[in-house]
Design a protein around this motif. Sequence first.
Motif, PDB file in Angstrom:
ATOM      1  N   MET A 282      -7.880 -45.263 -72.176  1.00 57.47           N
ATOM      2  CA  MET A 282      -6.634 -44.509 -72.061  1.00 57.47           C
ATOM      3  C   MET A 282      -5.418 -45.353 -72.339  1.00 57.47           C
ATOM      4  SD  MET A 282      -7.264 -41.415 -72.050  1.00 57.47           S
ATOM      5  CE  MET A 282      -5.558 -40.877 -72.019  1.00 57.47           C
TER       6      MET A 282
ATOM      7  N   GLY B 244      -5.793 -40.210 -67.278  1.00 52.69           N
ATOM      8  CA  GLY B 244      -5.403 -39.788 -68.630  1.00 52.69           C
ATOM      9  C   GLY B 244      -3.951 -40.088 -68.938  1.00 52.69           C
TER      10      GLY B 244
ATOM     11  N   ASP C  58      -1.307 -38.967 -67.537  1.00 53.02           N
ATOM     12  CA  ASP C  58      -0.399 -38.718 -66.405  1.00 53.02           C
ATOM     13  C   ASP C  58       0.819 -39.660 -66.357  1.00 53.02           C
ATOM     14  OD1 ASP C  58      -1.750 -36.540 -65.490  1.00 53.02           O
ATOM     15  OD2 ASP C  58      -2.799 -37.567 -63.857  1.00 53.02           O
TER      16      ASP C  58
ATOM     17  N   LYS D  34       0.339 -32.655 -57.577  1.00 52.13           N
ATOM     18  CA  LYS D  34      -0.061 -32.369 -58.965  1.00 52.13           C
ATOM     19  C   LYS D  34      -0.952 -31.117 -59.005  1.00 52.13           C
ATOM     20  CE  LYS D  34      -2.799 -33.906 -62.848  1.00 52.13           C
ATOM     21  NZ  LYS D  34      -3.786 -34.832 -63.406  1.00 52.13           N
TER      22      LYS D  34
HETATM   23  P1  IMP Z   1     -11.011 -32.541 -70.081  1.00 51.83           P
HETATM   24  O1  IMP Z   1     -11.385 -31.537 -71.131  1.00 51.83           O
HETATM   25  O2  IMP Z   1     -10.484 -31.910 -68.821  1.00 51.83           O
HETATM   26  O3  IMP Z   1     -12.101 -33.532 -69.809  1.00 51.83           O
HETATM   27  O4  IMP Z   1      -9.774 -33.379 -70.664  1.00 51.83           O
HETATM   28  C1  IMP Z   1      -9.836 -34.067 -71.905  1.00 51.83           C
HETATM   29  C2  IMP Z   1      -8.799 -35.176 -71.959  1.00 51.83           C
HETATM   30  O5  IMP Z   1      -7.465 -34.622 -71.845  1.00 51.83           O
HETATM   31  C3  IMP Z   1      -8.886 -36.168 -70.807  1.00 51.83           C
HETATM   32  O6  IMP Z   1      -9.776 -37.210 -71.137  1.00 51.83           O
HETATM   33  C4  IMP Z   1      -7.451 -36.685 -70.712  1.00 51.83           C
HETATM   34  O7  IMP Z   1      -7.202 -37.673 -71.669  1.00 51.83           O
HETATM   35  C5  IMP Z   1      -6.630 -35.454 -71.066  1.00 51.83           C
HETATM   36  N1  IMP Z   1      -6.268 -34.723 -69.832  1.00 51.83           N
HETATM   37  C6  IMP Z   1      -6.772 -33.541 -69.400  1.00 51.83           C
HETATM   38  N2  IMP Z   1      -6.225 -33.185 -68.220  1.00 51.83           N
HETATM   39  C7  IMP Z   1      -5.364 -34.171 -67.896  1.00 51.83           C
HETATM   40  C8  IMP Z   1      -4.504 -34.391 -66.765  1.00 51.83           C
HETATM   41  O8  IMP Z   1      -4.430 -33.607 -65.786  1.00 51.83           O
HETATM   42  N3  IMP Z   1      -3.773 -35.521 -66.798  1.00 51.83           N
HETATM   43  C9  IMP Z   1      -3.824 -36.420 -67.816  1.00 51.83           C
HETATM   44  N4  IMP Z   1      -4.616 -36.281 -68.868  1.00 51.83           N
HETATM   45  C10 IMP Z   1      -5.388 -35.155 -68.923  1.00 51.83           C
END
Ligand code: IMP
Length: 192
Positions: A94, A149, A151, A171
Amino acid sequence: MTKLVFATNNAHKLEEVKAMLGAEFDLLSLADIGCTADIPETGDTFEHNAKQKSDYILTHFQMDCFADDSGLEIDALDGEPGVYSAHYSGTRDMEQNIALVLENLGDNLYRTARFRTVISLSINGQQHFFEGSVEGNIISDERGGAGFGYDPIFIPKGYEETFAQMSAEQKNKISHRAVAVKKLVAFLRSQQ
Ligand code: IMP
């Protein structure tokens, strides 16, 4: 009790949804049903990827299920990183993903963005989608150590702090995932 599979290996997401669903549903993870496959996510939309995952469970396990897909959409980058959020820089690191986002944005003052989640539910032979989003802005430095991620570089609209500076409780009240999960839970309750 209604059995429902949540196509995830993320224990944190599973617990969050379990708490919201209450005792009427027996929520099962991929591990609970013995699914160890690396389910393909090859679509170019969140809808496509979420449906690909729920379809996989339906096809291979014949069980009612739902799956989610999320990511960050930055307007000045034409919606990137979008479905590529988890590996935007070609790695899952990240720090590198955030660095690439900040590099691509440069000193652009147009920094609006949103996190989006789409949930695909397959139940009683029918397909439903639920969506959640949270609007905000990308800042040019990283702030805060909580969350995950992107955030540290995302400040939701109407707030002064990044998601990474907020408590998990705060959050989870406003996040894209919380909005989508609330819609899913309301729908499932209405079907009981
Ligand atoms: P997922 O489909 O929920 O696994 O999300 C895919 C990617 O989106 C994650 O690996 C993060 O990089 C980004 N992402 C999704 N939700 C969040 C969040 O709440 N905060 C920060 N990054 C996020």
